[in-house]
Design a protein around this motif. Sequence first.
Motif: not given
Length: 460
Positions: A244-270
């Motif tokens: 899902e759209e958790k992070a803002i995505v634009t064509d403007v360089a430097g849109t992400t200025r701070d760290a964004l943390e998310e937990y993701v499940k990958v084949r039984g692993v976090s």
Amino acid sequence: MKTETIAAIATALSDAGISIIRISGDEAINVADRIFVTKEKNHILKNVKSHTIHYGFLFDGDELIDEVMVSVMKAPKSYTTEDTVEINCHGGILMSRKVLSLVLQNGARLAEPGEFTKRAFLNGRIDLSGAEAVMDIIHSENEMFLKSSVKQLRGSLSSSIRTLREKILFEIAFIESAIDDPEHISLDGYQDRLSEIVDDISVSLQKLIDSFDTGKLMREGIRTVILGKPNAGKSSFLNLLVGEEKAIVTDVAGTTRDALEEYVKVRGVSLKVIDTAGIRSTDDVVEKIGVEKAIRFADDADLILYVVDSSRTLDENDHRICEMIRDKRAIILYNKTDLHAAVTEDEIFDLIGKRFPLIHVSAIENIGLDEFEKLVKEMFFEGKISSSDEIFITNIRHKEAISEALEALKLVKKSLADQMPEDFYSIDLMHAYTSLGFVIGEEVGEDLVNEIFSKFCMGK
């Protein structure tokens, strides 16, 4: 030994179909009898068979409170080994609290956090490692850690520790017997035999200690940091992972200025995924702070995902990132494969100075995710989790106790090498025996027990 009767809500305090109020102690059944009435009105719970469930109603005096099912488990065949009653009432915060209040008014007291499991431990139903496994099961966030916790609850770790302690105790008893009765028990050649035994036990302990790193990853998840220069597609890949759209995505360089943390499940692993600011030199104060944080996160990462924009040539920002990841565990995400390539894989590896696993990805076309998930599991767990009998240490308290036992056995080896008197062996063997006892709770004090169980939820 008579015990106070305790009660608590055992299920989550939220809107739900049912809620369970657990009662345990000498008066548990009598407390339930004071408020529970069956349709026939002549049903007394203390007269029913253990492990049966009964339909009826809860009353506060003449006031009908709820329609319920009541389970009765008589001592010693219950979770706490005490008489236990579980009232299955309708769910919801108001009803759960109302039923609990009714139980407390009729002779029970509110349980302390983890007191049910603490009683199970103190009454000998489970050892301390098993009790801690209960909490691990409750807090499991991925399939691997859940399976490991269930195995520990069933006694995989405690069985191994008890076997090793029995071997150590046998040698302590043999040495003490030989010292007390040298005429009938000879220690000739014993040093060589003891050396082999200590070596075998040490190998087993070291294997448990070595399992901690993998166990820690299973428990806490793989700390994964996404790096790349601005507009390389880091946030797009995070959104692809999360779904899902958790992070803002634009064509403007430097849109992400701070760290964004998310937990993701990958084949039984976090994966604890951290999307960071694009790595570049900048005069923007806020963006500069974000870049500095990205560098710090990368230093502590278990895994770095280096996102390369394949449609742009490599520049000084890529050079800086390559220096950061050279000695780390990393995966190269060759991104934007739907566009014309301006950089080759060999150019990336030449800049890094070594080869890393590389995956072609495209967030727009949803390409590369399956390959990424498979690769992550292979990198961290393939070959390590090779059998259902594998035991993993996931608790730092267990690791410290086992490490202390191993150090004590090293002192035994030193005494053997220095040809010290036999009572020196016995002292250090007893230290190892005691240290292993901390894992299963046979050598722990009341303060530590109270601290461990204070971290449990109220109804467990």
